[in-house]
Write a protein that holds these residues in place. Structure first.
Motif, PDB file in Angstrom:
ATOM      1  N   UNK A   2       0.878  -1.169   0.000  1.00  0.00           N
ATOM      2  CA  UNK A   2       0.000   0.000   0.000  1.00  0.00           C
ATOM      3  C   UNK A   2       0.916   1.221   0.000  1.00  0.00           C
ATOM      4  N   UNK A   3       0.942   1.925  -1.125  1.00  0.00           N
ATOM      5  CA  UNK A   3       1.867   3.053  -1.272  1.00  0.00           C
ATOM      6  C   UNK A   3       1.451   4.218  -0.376  1.00  0.00           C
ATOM      7  N   UNK A   4       2.419   5.076  -0.111  1.00  0.00           N
ATOM      8  CA  UNK A   4       2.217   6.244   0.743  1.00  0.00           C
ATOM      9  C   UNK A   4       1.047   7.099   0.237  1.00  0.00           C
ATOM     10  N   UNK A   5       0.304   7.679   1.187  1.00  0.00           N
ATOM     11  CA  UNK A   5      -0.793   8.575   0.840  1.00  0.00           C
ATOM     12  C   UNK A   5      -2.104   7.900   0.538  1.00  0.00           C
ATOM     13  N   UNK A   6      -2.168   6.589   0.666  1.00  0.00           N
ATOM     14  CA  UNK A   6      -3.386   5.832   0.357  1.00  0.00           C
ATOM     15  C   UNK A   6      -4.186   5.575   1.631  1.00  0.00           C
ATOM     16  N   UNK A   7      -5.508   5.391   1.470  1.00  0.00           N
ATOM     17  CA  UNK A   7      -6.399   5.082   2.586  1.00  0.00           C
ATOM     18  C   UNK A   7      -7.137   3.782   2.303  1.00  0.00           C
TER      19      UNK A   7
END
Length: 199
Positions: free
Chosen positions: A93-98
């Motif tokens: 899960x890449x950075x900035x994801x929810x």
């Protein structure tokens, strides 16, 4: 020997060490079926409510993956009351994801990668298959999140589960709406809205 020590030091320098040890060795809401781990990189916020369960097998769950050096971007994972996420294969899960699994909802996933600034919200049930790639700004919702009632008070827009098969690629800015069924091997092009069945 020295190389292994340096790799370990680099690894621990990129993750939230407190969360790492808590989630993998002390948190009863995380169920590890094997040696799979939650790897929370710096900037990761994880909230697992009472009665919720995060079940891991066959691969590490990397949260906040690929964070740029010096970035303060948050990555958010929340499981509300009695929510279940069954992760069979791990994910990046890449950075900035929810990723949010709402009360009593069920999320099951094989191995997948989801790029920055994407959002998955599970209100009822979402299935993501194995070897699924998702680009930036992908949105996946199985609910409208606001009930619309007719004159008799009946909800006219109920939540509907989403199924995403194996070996699927969702390109940049794809939105997958409730009730969608995306078959194995599908490629959904950039800026597409999906509602219904893709064989």
């Amino acid at each position: 020997m020295v190389r292994k020590i340096l790799q370990k030091l680099r690894f621990y320098g990129r993750i939230n060490i407190f969360q790492y040890f808590y989630l993998n060795y002390f948190c009863k809401r995380v169920v590890r079926m094997d040696r799979s781990r939650v790897i929370p990189y710096k900037g990761t916020v994880i909230d697992i409510a009472p009665g919720a369960k995060l079940v891991l097998s066959n691969g590490d769950m990397e949260i906040g993956y690929n964070l740029l050096k010096g970035s303060k971007a948050e990555t958010r994972v929340r499981l509300r009351e009695r929510a279940v996420w069954n992760s069979d294969g791990g994910c990046q899960i890449f950075y900035g994801t929810t990723v949010e699994v709402l009360t009593d909802a069920f999320f099951e996933s094989g191995h997948f990668g989801i790029n920055s600034n994407s959002v998955i919200v599970v209100s009822k049930k979402i299935h993501v298959g194995n070897d699924v790639m998702m680009g930036r700004n992908v949105l996946i919702y199985d609910s409208d999140h606001h009930a619309i009632r007719n004159l008799e008070g009946k909800v006219t827009n109920p939540d509907m589960p989403i199924f995403i098969g194996d070996h699927v690629w969702l390109a940049t800015n794809v939105m997958v709406m409730k009730g969608s069924h995306i078959g194995d091997g599908s490629i959904v092009g950039a800026n597409s809205n999906v509602r219904g069945v893709i064989p």
